[in-house]
Design a protein around this motif. Structure first.
Motif, PDB file in Angstrom:
ATOM      1  N   GLN A 150     -17.417 108.795  -5.000  1.00  0.00           N
ATOM      2  CA  GLN A 150     -16.062 109.323  -4.788  1.00  0.00           C
ATOM      3  C   GLN A 150     -15.009 108.332  -5.274  1.00  0.00           C
ATOM      4  N   GLU A 151     -15.217 107.069  -4.952  1.00  0.00           N
ATOM      5  CA  GLU A 151     -14.278 106.041  -5.402  1.00  0.00           C
ATOM      6  C   GLU A 151     -14.283 105.939  -6.929  1.00  0.00           C
ATOM      7  N   PHE A 152     -15.462 106.016  -7.519  1.00  0.00           N
ATOM      8  CA  PHE A 152     -15.579 105.934  -8.975  1.00  0.00           C
ATOM      9  C   PHE A 152     -14.818 107.082  -9.634  1.00  0.00           C
ATOM     10  N   GLN A 153     -14.987 108.283  -9.109  1.00  0.00           N
ATOM     11  CA  GLN A 153     -14.296 109.445  -9.669  1.00  0.00           C
ATOM     12  C   GLN A 153     -12.781 109.305  -9.575  1.00  0.00           C
ATOM     13  N   ASN A 154     -12.320 108.565  -8.579  1.00  0.00           N
ATOM     14  CA  ASN A 154     -10.890 108.314  -8.410  1.00  0.00           C
ATOM     15  C   ASN A 154     -10.430 107.043  -9.135  1.00  0.00           C
ATOM     16  N   GLN A 155     -11.318 106.520  -9.983  1.00  0.00           N
ATOM     17  CA  GLN A 155     -11.045 105.336 -10.807  1.00  0.00           C
ATOM     18  C   GLN A 155     -10.735 104.091  -9.984  1.00  0.00           C
ATOM     19  N   ARG A 156     -11.294 104.025  -8.780  1.00  0.00           N
ATOM     20  CA  ARG A 156     -11.187 102.826  -7.948  1.00  0.00           C
ATOM     21  C   ARG A 156     -12.533 102.093  -8.047  1.00  0.00           C
ATOM     22  N   TYR A 157     -12.678 101.388  -9.168  1.00  0.00           N
ATOM     23  CA  TYR A 157     -13.984 100.828  -9.522  1.00  0.00           C
ATOM     24  C   TYR A 157     -14.410  99.677  -8.610  1.00  0.00           C
ATOM     25  N   GLU A 158     -13.483  98.853  -8.192  1.00  0.00           N
ATOM     26  CA  GLU A 158     -13.858  97.749  -7.299  1.00  0.00           C
ATOM     27  C   GLU A 158     -14.332  98.278  -5.954  1.00  0.00           C
ATOM     28  N   HIS A 176     -27.852 101.097  -8.925  1.00  0.00           N
ATOM     29  CA  HIS A 176     -27.795 100.055  -9.956  1.00  0.00           C
ATOM     30  C   HIS A 176     -27.049 100.571 -11.181  1.00  0.00           C
ATOM     31  N   TYR A 177     -27.360 101.798 -11.581  1.00  0.00           N
ATOM     32  CA  TYR A 177     -26.732 102.379 -12.766  1.00  0.00           C
ATOM     33  C   TYR A 177     -25.222 102.499 -12.561  1.00  0.00           C
ATOM     34  N   ASN A 178     -24.821 103.048 -11.442  1.00  0.00           N
ATOM     35  CA  ASN A 178     -23.395 103.238 -11.204  1.00  0.00           C
ATOM     36  C   ASN A 178     -22.666 101.914 -11.002  1.00  0.00           C
ATOM     37  N   ALA A 179     -23.346 100.936 -10.429  1.00  0.00           N
ATOM     38  CA  ALA A 179     -22.751  99.595 -10.339  1.00  0.00           C
ATOM     39  C   ALA A 179     -22.514  99.057 -11.748  1.00  0.00           C
ATOM     40  N   GLY A 180     -23.485  99.279 -12.626  1.00  0.00           N
ATOM     41  CA  GLY A 180     -23.324  98.867 -14.025  1.00  0.00           C
ATOM     42  C   GLY A 180     -22.132  99.541 -14.675  1.00  0.00           C
ATOM     43  N   LEU A 181     -21.949 100.836 -14.406  1.00  0.00           N
ATOM     44  CA  LEU A 181     -20.789 101.549 -14.953  1.00  0.00           C
ATOM     45  C   LEU A 181     -19.488 100.967 -14.418  1.00  0.00           C
ATOM     46  N   CYS A 182     -19.471 100.603 -13.139  1.00  0.00           N
ATOM     47  CA  CYS A 182     -18.275  99.971 -12.562  1.00  0.00           C
ATOM     48  C   CYS A 182     -17.968  98.664 -13.286  1.00  0.00           C
TER      49      CYS A 182
END
Length: 84
Positions: free
Chosen positions: A15-23, A43-49
């Motif tokens: 949800q945070e990623f979709q809202n561009q709140r990567y940290e 792991h994959y999504n952490a890599g994307l962040c």
């Protein structure tokens, strides 16, 4: 804590990623991984962040963890190619 808790943290991270709140997203993915180290999607999504936060070294570290278990993972290979 259970793998269900890790999944909940993962969903919050998404949800945070979709809202561009990567940290903020990364913190949730890291918490999920603390509970379930083999959670490849986290792991994959952490890599994307890390990529979004312009930290390619950390992104590659996350992607490498996945490739150790799944050497031909197409999405991971695609993301790694973007780094190089």
């Amino acid at each position: 804590m259970s793998s269900e808790s890790a999944k909940n943290l993962y969903q919050l991270g998404n949800q945070e990623f979709q809202n561009q709140r990567y940290e903020a997203a990364l913190k949730y993915f890291e918490q999920a991984l603390a509970l379930q180290a083999e959670f490849m999607e986290a792991h994959y999504n952490a890599g994307l962040c890390y990529l979004k936060m312009e930290n390619p070294e950390q992104a590659l570290a996350q992607f490498t963890i996945i490739l150790q278990k799944h050497p031909d993972h197409p999405l991971v290979l695609q993301q790694m190619a973007r780094v190089y």
